[in-house]
Design a protein around this motif. Structure first.
Motif, PDB file in Angstrom:
ATOM      1  N   LYS A  24       0.821  -1.214   0.000  1.00  0.00           N
ATOM      2  CA  LYS A  24       0.000   0.000   0.000  1.00  0.00           C
ATOM      3  C   LYS A  24       0.853   1.261   0.000  1.00  0.00           C
ATOM      4  N   LEU A  25       1.917   1.266   0.768  1.00  0.00           N
ATOM      5  CA  LEU A  25       2.775   2.440   0.876  1.00  0.00           C
ATOM      6  C   LEU A  25       3.351   2.831  -0.476  1.00  0.00           C
ATOM      7  N   LEU A  26       3.863   1.855  -1.216  1.00  0.00           N
ATOM      8  CA  LEU A  26       4.464   2.127  -2.517  1.00  0.00           C
ATOM      9  C   LEU A  26       3.412   2.585  -3.521  1.00  0.00           C
ATOM     10  N   ALA A  27       2.281   1.908  -3.545  1.00  0.00           N
ATOM     11  CA  ALA A  27       1.234   2.255  -4.498  1.00  0.00           C
ATOM     12  C   ALA A  27       0.707   3.670  -4.274  1.00  0.00           C
ATOM     13  N   GLU A  28       0.565   4.059  -3.011  1.00  0.00           N
ATOM     14  CA  GLU A  28      -0.015   5.367  -2.713  1.00  0.00           C
ATOM     15  C   GLU A  28       0.987   6.522  -2.850  1.00  0.00           C
ATOM     16  N   HIS A  29       2.269   6.202  -2.993  1.00  0.00           N
ATOM     17  CA  HIS A  29       3.283   7.250  -3.123  1.00  0.00           C
ATOM     18  C   HIS A  29       4.106   7.066  -4.397  1.00  0.00           C
ATOM     19  N   ARG A  30       3.444   6.583  -5.429  1.00  0.00           N
ATOM     20  CA  ARG A  30       4.120   6.374  -6.714  1.00  0.00           C
ATOM     21  C   ARG A  30       4.713   7.668  -7.260  1.00  0.00           C
ATOM     22  N   SER A  31       4.101   8.782  -6.973  1.00  0.00           N
ATOM     23  CA  SER A  31       4.567  10.061  -7.515  1.00  0.00           C
ATOM     24  C   SER A  31       5.971  10.424  -7.023  1.00  0.00           C
ATOM     25  N   GLN A 132       7.352  -0.952   4.709  1.00  0.00           N
ATOM     26  CA  GLN A 132       6.043  -1.190   5.313  1.00  0.00           C
ATOM     27  C   GLN A 132       6.013  -2.584   5.918  1.00  0.00           C
ATOM     28  N   THR A 133       5.685  -2.655   7.211  1.00  0.00           N
ATOM     29  CA  THR A 133       5.503  -3.959   7.842  1.00  0.00           C
ATOM     30  C   THR A 133       4.694  -3.807   9.125  1.00  0.00           C
ATOM     31  N   TRP A 181      -1.722  -3.348  13.366  1.00  0.00           N
ATOM     32  CA  TRP A 181      -1.441  -2.176  12.552  1.00  0.00           C
ATOM     33  C   TRP A 181      -0.105  -2.348  11.855  1.00  0.00           C
ATOM     34  N   GLN A 182       0.061  -1.559  10.812  1.00  0.00           N
ATOM     35  CA  GLN A 182       1.305  -1.595  10.066  1.00  0.00           C
ATOM     36  C   GLN A 182       1.925  -0.199  10.058  1.00  0.00           C
ATOM     37  N   THR A 183       3.237  -0.171   9.995  1.00  0.00           N
ATOM     38  CA  THR A 183       3.977   1.079   9.891  1.00  0.00           C
ATOM     39  C   THR A 183       4.379   1.281   8.440  1.00  0.00           C
ATOM     40  N   GLY A 184       4.170   2.487   7.961  1.00  0.00           N
ATOM     41  CA  GLY A 184       4.668   2.887   6.656  1.00  0.00           C
ATOM     42  C   GLY A 184       5.696   3.985   6.842  1.00  0.00           C
ATOM     43  N   TYR A 185       6.856   3.813   6.220  1.00  0.00           N
ATOM     44  CA  TYR A 185       7.950   4.776   6.393  1.00  0.00           C
ATOM     45  C   TYR A 185       8.620   5.010   5.048  1.00  0.00           C
TER      46      TYR A 185
END
Length: 199
Positions: A24-31, A132-133, A181-185
């Motif tokens: 999710k982290l990568l997909a949502e910050h593709r820009s 993300q994990t 929960w997961q952390t996105g960094y």
């Protein structure tokens, strides 16, 4: 990592189909991704992140302990002419294994703490780390059962002080809303680092 762990993942991946979605982290910050460059998908599994990165214009090294997963990914990349080089490697024993530096590194659903301090050392200046994990902030009976695979509160920024924080969120929910929960960094390298390579 024991051969039992490798066997577990081989069995899980044996009948899997590609492509898989990226984290999710990568997909949502593709820009944030550069238009070209070299990327590393560390502990890639079936390569959902690797395929996403390659389709975004990056040449990708994808590394995982499971030869079954790597075979699936290399076959898919060949069929679709994607610039992905899948390699079987136990990063807990040997690290990533090259002296290469990357414009982008992605790690999802994998936590091996000895690697955290050196990730910045294999990023190019201004390179990005997407991580993300699972974390231990919300208790759950789902997800990893041991704290070895759960991030602590605020752990990633502390473990990688050489990176500037671009994004940090600790309450990301996965597909299972009852799960942990997961952390996105996302961190950005400031300068050339002299940290040890992933070995």
């Amino acid at each position: 990592m024991s051969s039992d762990i490798q066997t577990k993942w081989d069995l899980r991946y044996r009948d899997a189909e590609l492509p898989r979605p990226p984290c999710k982290l990568l997909a949502e910050h593709r820009s944030l991704l550069p238009a070209s460059g070299n990327a590393l998908d560390l502990a890639c599994g079936l390569g959902g992140n690797a395929v996403f990165l390659a389709e975004s214009g990056l040449a990708v090294d994808a590394v995982d302990v499971s030869p079954v997963a790597i075979d699936h990914l290399n076959h898919y990349a060949s069929l679709h002419q994607l610039p992905i080089r899948g390699r079987c490697r136990d990063v807990e024993k040997t690290g990533q294994g090259d002296d290469l530096r990357y414009d982008v590194i992605v790690v999802s659903y994998f936590l091996y703490r000895p690697l955290l301090p050196v990730l910045a050392g294999v990023l190019q200046p201004e390179g990005l780390l997407f991580y993300q994990t699972f974390n231990s902030i919300k208790h759950s009976t789902h997800g990893p059962s041991t704290k070895d695979f759960l991030l602590n509160d605020g752990e990633l920024p502390l473990a990688m002080p050489d990176l500037d924080i671009v994004f940090h969120q600790q309450d990301i929910q996965g597909e299972n809303t009852d799960g942990p929960w997961q952390t996105g960094y996302i961190g950005r390298a400031r300068t050339i680092h002299r940290s040890p390579r992933l070995r």
